[in-house]
Design a protein around this motif. Sequence first.
Motif, mmCIF file in Angstrom:
data_model
loop_
_atom_site.group_PDB
_atom_site.id
_atom_site.type_symbol
_atom_site.label_atom_id
_atom_site.label_comp_id
_atom_site.label_asym_id
_atom_site.label_seq_id
_atom_site.Cartn_x
_atom_site.Cartn_y
_atom_site.Cartn_z
ATOM 1 N N UNK A 73 0.627 -1.027 0.097
ATOM 2 C CA UNK A 73 -0.181 0.187 0.101
ATOM 3 C C UNK A 73 0.774 1.207 0.175
ATOM 4 N N UNK A 74 2.006 1.069 0.424
ATOM 5 C CA UNK A 74 2.271 2.968 0.856
ATOM 6 C C UNK A 74 3.302 3.234 -0.758
ATOM 7 N N UNK A 75 3.486 1.678 -1.321
ATOM 8 C CA UNK A 75 4.247 2.042 -2.579
ATOM 9 C C UNK A 75 3.154 2.903 -3.936
ATOM 10 N N UNK A 76 1.834 2.161 -3.417
ATOM 11 C CA UNK A 76 1.173 2.971 -4.404
ATOM 12 C C UNK A 76 0.298 3.863 -4.329
ATOM 13 N N UNK A 77 0.423 3.783 -2.984
ATOM 14 C CA UNK A 77 0.224 5.553 -2.705
ATOM 15 C C UNK A 77 1.481 6.598 -2.772
ATOM 16 N N UNK A 78 2.745 5.937 -3.158
ATOM 17 C CA UNK A 78 3.167 7.504 -3.102
ATOM 18 C C UNK A 78 3.701 7.541 -5.210
ATOM 19 N N UNK A 79 2.757 6.156 -5.618
ATOM 20 C CA UNK A 79 3.298 6.533 -6.732
ATOM 21 C C UNK A 79 1.839 6.779 -8.055
ATOM 22 N N UNK A 80 0.375 7.144 -6.982
ATOM 23 C CA UNK A 80 -0.560 7.289 -7.672
ATOM 24 C C UNK A 80 -1.399 7.918 -6.817
ATOM 25 N N UNK A 81 -1.435 8.892 -5.404
ATOM 26 C CA UNK A 81 -2.203 9.527 -5.002
ATOM 27 C C UNK A 81 -2.225 10.786 -5.932
ATOM 28 N N UNK A 82 -1.208 11.621 -6.103
ATOM 29 C CA UNK A 82 -0.722 12.879 -6.385
ATOM 30 C C UNK A 82 -1.369 13.312 -8.065
ATOM 31 N N UNK A 83 -1.515 11.572 -8.817
ATOM 32 C CA UNK A 83 -1.376 12.386 -10.386
ATOM 33 C C UNK A 83 -2.573 13.067 -10.453
ATOM 34 N N UNK A 84 -2.590 13.644 -12.059
ATOM 35 C CA UNK A 84 -3.487 14.214 -12.585
ATOM 36 C C UNK A 84 -4.787 13.621 -12.853
ATOM 37 N N UNK A 85 -4.177 12.192 -13.075
ATOM 38 C CA UNK A 85 -5.828 11.929 -13.298
ATOM 39 C C UNK A 85 -6.510 10.446 -12.449
ATOM 40 N N UNK A 86 -5.626 11.083 -11.445
ATOM 41 C CA UNK A 86 -6.738 10.312 -10.176
ATOM 42 C C UNK A 86 -8.009 10.936 -9.552
ATOM 43 N N UNK A 87 -8.778 10.446 -9.573
ATOM 44 C CA UNK A 87 -9.898 11.370 -9.052
ATOM 45 C C UNK A 87 -10.610 10.765 -7.594
ATOM 46 N N UNK A 88 -10.048 9.275 -7.245
ATOM 47 C CA UNK A 88 -9.940 8.854 -5.828
ATOM 48 C C UNK A 88 -8.686 7.615 -5.444
ATOM 49 N N UNK A 89 -9.320 7.191 -4.490
ATOM 50 C CA UNK A 89 -8.319 6.087 -4.466
ATOM 51 C C UNK A 89 -9.756 5.548 -3.483
ATOM 52 N N UNK A 90 -9.503 4.118 -4.207
ATOM 53 C CA UNK A 90 -10.991 2.899 -3.366
ATOM 54 C C UNK A 90 -9.575 2.226 -2.212
ATOM 55 N N UNK A 91 -9.709 2.248 -0.875
ATOM 56 C CA UNK A 91 -9.670 1.636 -0.206
ATOM 57 C C UNK A 91 -10.001 0.231 -0.350
ATOM 58 N N UNK A 92 -9.164 -1.431 -0.270
ATOM 59 C CA UNK A 92 -9.887 -2.406 0.553
ATOM 60 C C UNK A 92 -10.173 -2.691 1.504
ATOM 61 N N UNK A 93 -11.037 -3.820 2.322
ATOM 62 C CA UNK A 93 -10.834 -4.204 3.441
ATOM 63 C C UNK A 93 -10.725 -2.901 4.697
ATOM 64 N N UNK A 94 -11.373 -2.237 4.775
ATOM 65 C CA UNK A 94 -11.548 -1.298 5.868
ATOM 66 C C UNK A 94 -11.652 -1.668 7.168
ATOM 67 N N UNK A 95 -11.580 -1.911 7.915
ATOM 68 C CA UNK A 95 -12.041 -2.120 9.177
ATOM 69 C C UNK A 95 -11.901 -1.418 10.452
ATOM 70 N N UNK A 96 -11.258 -0.357 10.006
ATOM 71 C CA UNK A 96 -11.779 1.025 11.144
ATOM 72 C C UNK A 96 -11.449 2.335 11.149
ATOM 73 N N UNK A 97 -12.256 3.196 11.668
ATOM 74 C CA UNK A 97 -11.790 4.426 11.069
ATOM 75 C C UNK A 97 -9.777 5.281 11.205
ATOM 76 N N UNK A 98 -9.849 4.086 12.277
ATOM 77 C CA UNK A 98 -7.987 4.571 11.833
ATOM 78 C C UNK A 98 -7.586 4.732 10.848
ATOM 79 N N UNK A 99 -7.825 3.791 10.047
ATOM 80 C CA UNK A 99 -7.045 4.059 8.632
ATOM 81 C C UNK A 99 -7.589 4.623 7.851
ATOM 82 N N UNK A 100 -8.999 5.018 7.547
ATOM 83 C CA UNK A 100 -9.174 6.209 6.620
ATOM 84 C C UNK A 100 -8.626 7.117 7.499
#
Length: 275
Positions: A73-100
């Motif tokens: 996940x950290x490498x995924x976020x580093x690679x795509x989170x700030x790109x112009x073509x990304x309108x949203x990030x979908x976060x799998x298997x969330x179990x707690x608000x702290x993860x968000x």
Amino acid sequence: MTFPLTWLYAPGDRPHVVAKALGCGADVVVIDLEDAVAPDRKEYARAATAELLADAPPVPVHVRINALDGPLAPADLAAVAGLPGVSGLRLPKVTSPGQITRIAEATAPSGGGAPPLFALVETALGIEHAHAVACAHPALRGIALGETDLRADLGVREDAGLDWCRSRVIVAARAAGLPPPPQSVHPDTRDLEGLAASCARGRTLGFLGRAAIHPRQLPIIERAYLPTQRELEEAETIVKAAATEQGAQALPDGRFIDAAVVAAAQRTLSLARSG
């Protein structure tokens, strides 16, 4: 306001499939770096996705990253989170608000906000924490179910066994001020009759739109979730009546309308315009 009705998944390690998906008419294309990609293809999928989204695509694109507590996940976020073509990030298997909260803080650029986040609830623990997850952070713009994993976690065999979980997530989303969730994917891409019936059932529960894994599913989902002509006519009648007389009233056909009925009618008309 516009309402996405179709969310088409495409595997991140197959750029040609992603390119085709962008032209299929889906409201949102979701590039998947998680379940659809084999372990030995993860790095390639990440790099290919980053290259594709270096420029803004013709439709909104979300990226589903790998497990939040895993090593990818950290490498995924580093690679795509700030790109112009990304309108949203979908976060799998969330179990707690702290993860968000952690993802929002990790992806917020200096002086700016985090990208729009969308949580997938796919376990019994996630269901139990659904409302807390939905309220976790202003960057969270939606929640949805991942029913394949949830079915396995609960040991559910019949589809109706998930209805309580579906309603739980729908209520959690609305209580948090989020849009109604889209339905999870229908896994049989050739069972279009079954898809239509499932969408009709989902609509009665309060879902809005659906995720898809094949372009042939898109028109079925749209037809199921767009208002019928009769629904549009009824909504127009209600809105016109409310515009001419304030407060609760009875229509000539005997139907009683108040502010809640008018709001529902306005949403119906907005949904029709978005389609």
